[in-house]
Design a protein around this motif. Structure first.
Motif, PDB file in Angstrom:
ATOM      1  N   ASN A  12      21.945  36.110  36.962  1.00  0.00           N
ATOM      2  CA  ASN A  12      21.846  35.010  37.928  1.00  0.00           C
ATOM      3  C   ASN A  12      22.515  33.736  37.405  1.00  0.00           C
ATOM      4  OD1 ASN A  12      20.339  36.933  39.181  1.00  0.00           O
ATOM      5  ND2 ASN A  12      18.537  35.654  39.530  1.00  0.00           N
TER       6      ASN A  12
ATOM      7  N   GLN B  79      19.652  34.028  51.444  1.00  0.00           N
ATOM      8  CA  GLN B  79      18.567  33.466  50.611  1.00  0.00           C
ATOM      9  C   GLN B  79      17.493  34.539  50.485  1.00  0.00           C
ATOM     10  OE1 GLN B  79      17.143  29.631  51.879  1.00  0.00           O
ATOM     11  NE2 GLN B  79      19.196  28.773  51.965  1.00  0.00           N
ATOM     12  N   ASN B  80      17.933  35.750  50.233  1.00  0.00           N
ATOM     13  CA  ASN B  80      17.074  36.939  50.206  1.00  0.00           C
ATOM     14  C   ASN B  80      16.705  37.326  51.642  1.00  0.00           C
ATOM     15  OD1 ASN B  80      17.232  36.803  47.425  1.00  0.00           O
ATOM     16  ND2 ASN B  80      15.359  35.587  47.271  1.00  0.00           N
ATOM     17  N   HIS B  81      16.230  38.588  51.813  1.00  0.00           N
ATOM     18  CA  HIS B  81      15.900  39.006  53.183  1.00  0.00           C
ATOM     19  C   HIS B  81      14.658  38.266  53.660  1.00  0.00           C
ATOM     20  CE1 HIS B  81      12.985  41.644  51.277  1.00  0.00           C
ATOM     21  NE2 HIS B  81      13.952  42.315  50.656  1.00  0.00           N
TER      22      HIS B  81
ATOM     23  N   GLU C 152      11.161  38.764  51.880  1.00  0.00           N
ATOM     24  CA  GLU C 152      11.020  38.153  50.551  1.00  0.00           C
ATOM     25  C   GLU C 152      10.965  36.623  50.655  1.00  0.00           C
ATOM     26  OE1 GLU C 152      13.767  39.661  47.653  1.00  0.00           O
ATOM     27  OE2 GLU C 152      13.151  38.218  46.120  1.00  0.00           O
ATOM     28  N   TRP C 153      11.816  36.083  51.521  1.00  0.00           N
ATOM     29  CA  TRP C 153      11.851  34.624  51.713  1.00  0.00           C
ATOM     30  C   TRP C 153      10.484  34.138  52.181  1.00  0.00           C
ATOM     31  CZ3 TRP C 153      11.104  30.253  54.428  1.00  0.00           C
ATOM     32  CH2 TRP C 153      11.920  29.141  54.190  1.00  0.00           C
TER      33      TRP C 153
ATOM     34  N   ASP D 175       7.630  34.407  49.433  1.00  0.00           N
ATOM     35  CA  ASP D 175       7.696  33.302  48.481  1.00  0.00           C
ATOM     36  C   ASP D 175       7.254  31.989  49.131  1.00  0.00           C
ATOM     37  OD1 ASP D 175       8.433  34.622  46.170  1.00  0.00           O
ATOM     38  OD2 ASP D 175      10.590  34.355  46.477  1.00  0.00           O
TER      39      ASP D 175
ATOM     40  N   LEU E 172      15.170  30.428  40.186  1.00  0.00           N
ATOM     41  CA  LEU E 172      15.928  31.646  40.514  1.00  0.00           C
ATOM     42  C   LEU E 172      16.676  32.200  39.300  1.00  0.00           C
ATOM     43  CD1 LEU E 172      17.240  30.336  43.922  1.00  0.00           C
ATOM     44  CD2 LEU E 172      15.702  32.296  43.641  1.00  0.00           C
TER      45      LEU E 172
ATOM     46  N   ARG F 262      15.454  44.207  56.233  1.00  0.00           N
ATOM     47  CA  ARG F 262      15.102  44.482  54.841  1.00  0.00           C
ATOM     48  C   ARG F 262      15.720  45.807  54.375  1.00  0.00           C
ATOM     49  NH1 ARG F 262       8.880  44.823  52.517  1.00  0.00           N
ATOM     50  NH2 ARG F 262       9.449  44.869  50.323  1.00  0.00           N
TER      51      ARG F 262
ATOM     52  N   TYR G  42      19.593  45.435  54.088  1.00  0.00           N
ATOM     53  CA  TYR G  42      20.035  44.136  53.561  1.00  0.00           C
ATOM     54  C   TYR G  42      21.250  44.234  52.647  1.00  0.00           C
ATOM     55  CZ  TYR G  42      19.717  39.253  52.228  1.00  0.00           C
ATOM     56  OH  TYR G  42      19.993  37.918  52.039  1.00  0.00           O
TER      57      TYR G  42
END
Ligand code: ST9
Ligand code: ZN
Ligand code: ZN
Length: 340
Positions: free
Chosen positions: A49, A122-124, A127-128, A131, A160, A190, A193
């Motif tokens: 990352n 920004q992620n599926h 998951e978004w 969080d 991240l 998802r 993705y």
């Protein structure tokens, strides 16, 4: 015996489930001392990352130069159109619709928002939302994925770049996600993705300017990276800046702030003190002013054509009482406030 056996089983199961995060080595400190109460643990940096984000930011810098000084005017218009769509996918979609259920949307609107949300990578959605719900439920604690108490950089992008704190994962399991499991748009996004995201976020937006108005491939690529990186940073500012600088008209005991500049850049998500106090309001702000809240205008438009419905708001008397009780005194009085 039965219950202690169950406890042991649960403990060993959760230890198994979290074996990667136990490497963070949580060390508890004196529980009485509030300032040192935060658990200390070794950061496990995720170098993949770090490298990706360094590349994105360097490439975005070059992309911004190309956009303003070299690119075709159509590429310029395209940049803002796609950027706006991806922002609304986050604000109107992932945030106000899926994370907070502050309004309901019919299938065509949900599909559109899902495509826009994929554009933002920004992620599926699942998951978004997980969080984000964890962030609301455990704000300013170790269980908050982007805990603002750990400083600007951590809450902005640092979170991240390292493995999550064990509390995020353990306490995150207490958050109900069944509504998302029941939405086929979320389930399918998802599942697909890893196919949808590169296509929708990077490949198609790079291909369109090349194919339709002969933009140079290199320009198209770097400008796509600039669009993505810029929208990431505008989003992250809500977690960092809007948890540090600004006023607290509704609750002065929490870190989220109301910040007009962030609201402008983040499509109406800078009224963050209000939002943390009344997260179910579809406006994510007290007032429905479109200037500092493009997303509210977007949802209202879709409501006018019947695609969005059951828009939730908060009665002014409730806002007024809460501001008087816990606010910092900066709330602007409204014409229809009750007299004191
Ligand atoms: C990005 C997201 O940028 C930004 C979100 C911002 C939110 C802002 C909100 C403010 C309001 C809206 C503002 C909008 C403004 C818009 C303006 C627009 C112009 N609960 O994650 P893993 C479990 S993304 C419960 O690998 P690690 C779970 O079981 C950028 N459980 O943890 C999971 O397994 P499973 C692009 C949880 O290993 C397992 O843990 N994306 C939770 O610690 C492992 O999960 C990236 O850069 C939870 N909350 O790794 C990707 N979380 O598979 C970055 C986890 O079953 N991510 N679990 O789900 C990663 O690489 C990793 O997640 C990591 C942590 C390294 C950060
Ligand atoms: Zn929220
Ligand atoms: Zn927040």
């Amino acid at each position: 015996f039965g219950s202690s056996a169950t406890l042991f089983l649960e403990a060993s199961q959760s230890a198994e489930a979290n074996k990667s995060t136990t490497e963070l080595k949580t060390v508890s400190t004196t529980p009485l001392d509030k300032s040192t109460k935060q658990s200390k643990y070794k950061w496990r940096i995720v170098w993949r990352n770090v490298i990706a984000f360094v590349y994105l930011h360097v490439a975005a810098l070059y992309g911004s130069y190309l956009l303003f000084f070299k690119a075709n005017i159509l590429t310029f218009i395209f940049f803002f159109t796609v950027g706006t769509a991806s922002a609304v996918g986050i604000t109107g979609g992932a945030h106000r619709l899926w994370a907070h259920r502050s309004y309901k949307a019919k299938l065509p609107m949900r599909i559109l928002l899902m495509v826009f949300q994929t554009l933002a990578f920004q992620n599926h959605i699942y998951e978004w939302v997980r969080d984000h719900r964890v962030h609301h439920k455990f704000t300013d604690t170790d269980a908050d994925p982007h805990n603002a108490k750990r400083g600007f950089f951590f809450s902005h992008m640092g979170w991240l770049l390292v493995r999550k704190h064990p509390d995020v994962i353990n306490k995150g399991k207490t958050v109900d996600m069944s509504d998302l499991d029941a939405d086929p748009v979320v389930v399918w996004q998802r599942r697909l993705y890893l196919l949808l995201m590169p296509l929708i976020c990077f490949l198609i937006p790079t291909w369109i300017p090349i194919h339709f108005w002969n933009e140079r491939p290199m320009y198209a690529w770097y400008i796509t990276v600039f669009r993505y990186t810029m929208s990431l940073n505008l989003t992250w500012l809500v977690n960092s800046a809007a948890h540090i600088w600004g006023t607290k008209p509704y609750d002065k005991s929490i870190s989220p702030t109301d910040n007009f500049k962030i609201a402008l850049g983040a499509f109406g998500e800078g009224w963050h003190n209000y939002h943390h106090v009344f997260p179910w309001d579809y406006k994510a702000a007290e007032l429905g002013d479109y200037r500092g809240n493009f997303t509210t205008g977007f949802i209202d438009f879709f409501a006018s054509i019947g695609q969005a419905y059951d828009l939730k708001t908060v009665p002014i008397s409730m806002i007024e009482k809460r501001a008087a009780r816990t606010g910092d005194g900066t709330r602007v009085k409204q014409d229809n406030d009750h007299e004191h």
